[in-house]
Design a protein around this motif. Structure first.
Motif, PDB file in Angstrom:
ATOM      1  N   ASP A  99     -11.604  -2.217  -3.660  1.00  0.00           N
ATOM      2  CA  ASP A  99     -11.121  -2.978  -4.813  1.00  0.00           C
ATOM      3  C   ASP A  99      -9.813  -3.648  -4.400  1.00  0.00           C
ATOM      4  OD1 ASP A  99      -9.796  -3.794  -7.190  1.00  0.00           O
ATOM      5  OD2 ASP A  99     -10.917  -2.319  -8.363  1.00  0.00           O
ATOM      6  N   ARG A 100      -9.879  -4.955  -4.166  1.00  0.00           N
ATOM      7  CA  ARG A 100      -8.693  -5.667  -3.669  1.00  0.00           C
ATOM      8  C   ARG A 100      -7.515  -5.533  -4.618  1.00  0.00           C
ATOM      9  NH1 ARG A 100      -7.159  -9.717  -0.142  1.00  0.00           N
ATOM     10  NH2 ARG A 100      -5.396 -10.969  -0.876  1.00  0.00           N
ATOM     11  N   ASN A 101      -7.756  -5.696  -5.914  1.00  0.00           N
ATOM     12  CA  ASN A 101      -6.656  -5.623  -6.880  1.00  0.00           C
ATOM     13  C   ASN A 101      -6.032  -4.235  -6.900  1.00  0.00           C
ATOM     14  OD1 ASN A 101      -6.901  -8.320  -7.677  1.00  0.00           O
ATOM     15  ND2 ASN A 101      -8.423  -7.824  -9.261  1.00  0.00           N
ATOM     16  N   GLU A 102      -6.869  -3.212  -6.787  1.00  0.00           N
ATOM     17  CA  GLU A 102      -6.339  -1.849  -6.775  1.00  0.00           C
ATOM     18  C   GLU A 102      -5.510  -1.609  -5.524  1.00  0.00           C
ATOM     19  OE1 GLU A 102      -5.442   1.779  -8.321  1.00  0.00           O
ATOM     20  OE2 GLU A 102      -6.545   0.148  -9.307  1.00  0.00           O
ATOM     21  N   PHE A 103      -5.962  -2.137  -4.395  1.00  0.00           N
ATOM     22  CA  PHE A 103      -5.198  -1.988  -3.157  1.00  0.00           C
ATOM     23  C   PHE A 103      -3.854  -2.703  -3.270  1.00  0.00           C
ATOM     24  CE2 PHE A 103      -3.690  -2.940   1.052  1.00  0.00           C
ATOM     25  CZ  PHE A 103      -4.068  -1.855   1.818  1.00  0.00           C
ATOM     26  N   LEU A 104      -3.843  -3.883  -3.870  1.00  0.00           N
ATOM     27  CA  LEU A 104      -2.582  -4.616  -4.000  1.00  0.00           C
ATOM     28  C   LEU A 104      -1.608  -3.873  -4.908  1.00  0.00           C
ATOM     29  CD1 LEU A 104      -3.872  -8.293  -4.268  1.00  0.00           C
ATOM     30  CD2 LEU A 104      -2.961  -7.098  -2.263  1.00  0.00           C
ATOM     31  N   LYS A 105      -2.129  -3.129  -5.885  1.00  0.00           N
ATOM     32  CA  LYS A 105      -1.266  -2.312  -6.745  1.00  0.00           C
ATOM     33  C   LYS A 105      -0.781  -1.072  -6.018  1.00  0.00           C
ATOM     34  CE  LYS A 105      -3.716  -1.538 -10.386  1.00  0.00           C
ATOM     35  NZ  LYS A 105      -4.120  -1.014 -11.734  1.00  0.00           N
ATOM     36  N   THR A 106      -1.676  -0.441  -5.247  1.00  0.00           N
ATOM     37  CA  THR A 106      -1.358   0.805  -4.547  1.00  0.00           C
ATOM     38  C   THR A 106      -1.951   0.752  -3.145  1.00  0.00           C
ATOM     39  OG1 THR A 106      -1.507   1.984  -6.663  1.00  0.00           O
ATOM     40  CG2 THR A 106      -1.458   3.324  -4.658  1.00  0.00           C
ATOM     41  N   PRO A 107      -1.231   0.159  -2.188  1.00  0.00           N
ATOM     42  CA  PRO A 107      -1.760   0.099  -0.813  1.00  0.00           C
ATOM     43  C   PRO A 107      -2.038   1.502  -0.276  1.00  0.00           C
ATOM     44  CG  PRO A 107       0.079  -1.405  -1.064  1.00  0.00           C
ATOM     45  CD  PRO A 107       0.036  -0.568  -2.315  1.00  0.00           C
ATOM     46  N   ASN A 108      -3.294   1.768   0.045  1.00  0.00           N
ATOM     47  CA  ASN A 108      -3.708   3.123   0.364  1.00  0.00           C
ATOM     48  C   ASN A 108      -4.918   3.080   1.282  1.00  0.00           C
ATOM     49  OD1 ASN A 108      -4.646   5.755   0.359  1.00  0.00           O
ATOM     50  ND2 ASN A 108      -4.233   6.087  -1.805  1.00  0.00           N
ATOM     51  N   PRO A 109      -4.857   3.699   2.443  1.00  0.00           N
ATOM     52  CA  PRO A 109      -6.015   3.685   3.353  1.00  0.00           C
ATOM     53  C   PRO A 109      -7.240   4.387   2.773  1.00  0.00           C
ATOM     54  CG  PRO A 109      -4.330   5.192   4.151  1.00  0.00           C
ATOM     55  CD  PRO A 109      -3.714   4.422   3.039  1.00  0.00           C
ATOM     56  N   ASP A 110      -7.059   5.231   1.735  1.00  0.00           N
ATOM     57  CA  ASP A 110      -8.200   5.877   1.089  1.00  0.00           C
ATOM     58  C   ASP A 110      -9.201   4.848   0.568  1.00  0.00           C
ATOM     59  OD1 ASP A 110      -7.222   8.374   1.514  1.00  0.00           O
ATOM     60  OD2 ASP A 110      -6.511   8.720  -0.516  1.00  0.00           O
ATOM     61  N   GLN A 111      -8.719   3.629   0.309  1.00  0.00           N
ATOM     62  CA  GLN A 111      -9.556   2.615  -0.305  1.00  0.00           C
ATOM     63  C   GLN A 111     -10.347   1.786   0.705  1.00  0.00           C
ATOM     64  OE1 GLN A 111      -7.048   0.295  -2.973  1.00  0.00           O
ATOM     65  NE2 GLN A 111      -5.818   2.105  -3.405  1.00  0.00           N
ATOM     66  N   LEU A 112     -10.293   2.204   1.963  1.00  0.00           N
ATOM     67  CA  LEU A 112     -10.924   1.409   3.016  1.00  0.00           C
ATOM     68  C   LEU A 112     -12.206   2.028   3.554  1.00  0.00           C
ATOM     69  CD1 LEU A 112      -7.637   0.347   4.838  1.00  0.00           C
ATOM     70  CD2 LEU A 112      -9.020  -1.007   3.252  1.00  0.00           C
ATOM     71  N   GLY A 113     -12.750   3.017   2.854  1.00  0.00           N
ATOM     72  CA  GLY A 113     -14.059   3.543   3.168  1.00  0.00           C
ATOM     73  C   GLY A 113     -14.168   4.355   4.439  1.00  0.00           C
ATOM     74  N   VAL A 114     -13.091   5.028   4.821  1.00  0.00           N
ATOM     75  CA  VAL A 114     -13.079   5.817   6.057  1.00  0.00           C
ATOM     76  C   VAL A 114     -12.951   7.299   5.712  1.00  0.00           C
ATOM     77  CG1 VAL A 114     -11.726   6.337   8.119  1.00  0.00           C
ATOM     78  CG2 VAL A 114     -12.179   3.963   7.504  1.00  0.00           C
ATOM     79  N   ALA A 115     -13.696   8.138   6.432  1.00  0.00           N
ATOM     80  CA  ALA A 115     -13.577   9.582   6.240  1.00  0.00           C
ATOM     81  C   ALA A 115     -12.333  10.101   6.946  1.00  0.00           C
ATOM     82  CB  ALA A 115     -14.822  10.286   6.795  1.00  0.00           C
ATOM     83  N   PHE A 116     -11.648  11.032   6.297  1.00  0.00           N
ATOM     84  CA  PHE A 116     -10.417  11.581   6.849  1.00  0.00           C
ATOM     85  C   PHE A 116     -10.642  13.000   7.376  1.00  0.00           C
ATOM     86  CE2 PHE A 116      -9.037   8.043   4.432  1.00  0.00           C
ATOM     87  CZ  PHE A 116      -7.849   7.618   5.014  1.00  0.00           C
ATOM     88  N   GLY A 117      -9.762  13.414   8.276  1.00  0.00           N
ATOM     89  CA  GLY A 117      -9.876  14.722   8.894  1.00  0.00           C
ATOM     90  C   GLY A 117      -9.160  15.809   8.117  1.00  0.00           C
TER      91      GLY A 117
END
Length: 312
Positions: free
Chosen positions: A199-217
């Motif tokens: 969600d581009r607008n959500e990312f612009l409000k809260t820049p967060n790598p969680d929003q980029l569809g990557v699994a975390f360790g």
């Protein structure tokens, strides 16, 4: 805008120090985890107004106080704290200032190794007292240690913590003063690296790598720690130390972290933060100038005595 990953050290909350260094009842031991994370995250710091804060000297005073207290307790027949060891001096206010490490990994190699995680530092052994005489010795030796440092030593350290708690809100003001186009520049760069925000607008409000569809360790598995204090009346239980654990990013997370690091560099994010932070910090320094000046003078004197006592 709300930067979820803006300032790594921003998660460190300042609070008044606990009286004494004993742990009783169901208390857990304090650890240097938060301060160590702040220290690691705040490397390579350019000059800024909050450099006026004398956190290193406050840390030295607290270190000397603990060393004196632990020796006093050992002399009273309770060597457990001294055997565990005196925590090293730590600057408790380091997380207030900004450095390259405050924004995340400082090199591509570090970004690849750590992803977006933080290694867990080793923790000191837990110490649980079920001995009222130990508790009394801890209180008495705590008082003795502060008295040895000089009249008003504890009050000065507490006052410094209270002062820095007043400075903490500057982070929210800093966030509002960042360039309005910085999130868009970061997202455009990340998109150019092959990632797409859900969600581009959500990312612009809260820049967060969680929003980029990557699994975390996650942190590597902990060594089994089934220790529980026996809590027999009149005893002091000392548990095992907790070893450090590495954060293990997924391969996808490592690649994203490298891309994020490159985009931080391309968007000159550190200078954006510093440019926004310096006037805000200066306004707080000006507001509390008389308190800072008074406390710095007191801590300077205390730290000289603390250094001499800690060397013994």
């Amino acid at each position: 805008m709300n930067w979820r990953l803006g300032l790594v050290a921003g998660t460190v909350l300042l609070a008044l120090p606990l009286t004494g260094c004993s742990f009783t009842g169901d208390e857990e031991p304090s650890t240097p985890r938060a301060a160590a994370q702040a220290s690691a995250a705040a490397r390579a710091k350019p000059s800024q107004p909050f450099d006026i804060l004398q956190g290193e000297k406050v840390g030295l005073v607290e270190h000397a106080q603990a060393k004196i207290q632990f020796k006093c307790m050992a002399d009273s027949g309770y060597p457990q704290n001294q055997e565990i060891g005196v925590p090293p001096p730590i600057n408790p206010f380091e997380g207030l200032t900004i450095g390259a490490g405050s924004l995340g990994p400082m090199t591509e190699a570090e970004a690849r190794r750590t992803g977006f995680g933080i290694d867990a530092v080793a923790e000191r052994p837990a110490l649980v007292s079920s001995d009222s005489n130990y508790d009394k010795a801890a209180e008495r030796c705590d008082e003795k240690a502060w008295d040895t440092l000089g009249a008003g030593a504890r009050e000065t350290v507490w006052a410094y913590y209270e002062l820095t708690n007043q400075l903490g809100p500057y982070r929210k003001e800093l966030d509002r003063k960042l360039p309005k186009d910085l999130p868009a520049k970061l997202l455009d760069c990340i998109t150019g690296e092959g990632y797409r925000a859900k969600d581009r607008n959500e990312f612009l409000k809260t820049p967060n790598p969680d929003q980029l569809g990557v699994a975390f360790g996650e942190l590597e598995p902990a060594t089994a720690r089934d220790w529980e204090p026996k809590r027999r009346s009149g005893t002091v239980d000392v548990g095992p130390a907790v070893p450090a654990r590495r954060y293990l990013p997924t391969p996808e997370e490592s690649e994203l972290a490298v891309a994020w690091y490159r985009c931080r560099q391309k968007t000159d994010m550190l200078n954006a933060y510093l440019s926004a932070a310096r006037p805000v910090q200066q306004a707080y320094v000006d507001r509390y100038e008389s308190q800072i000046t008074e406390l710095n003078a007191k801590v300077e004197e205390l730290s000289r005595k603390a250094a001499a006592l800690a060397a013994n």
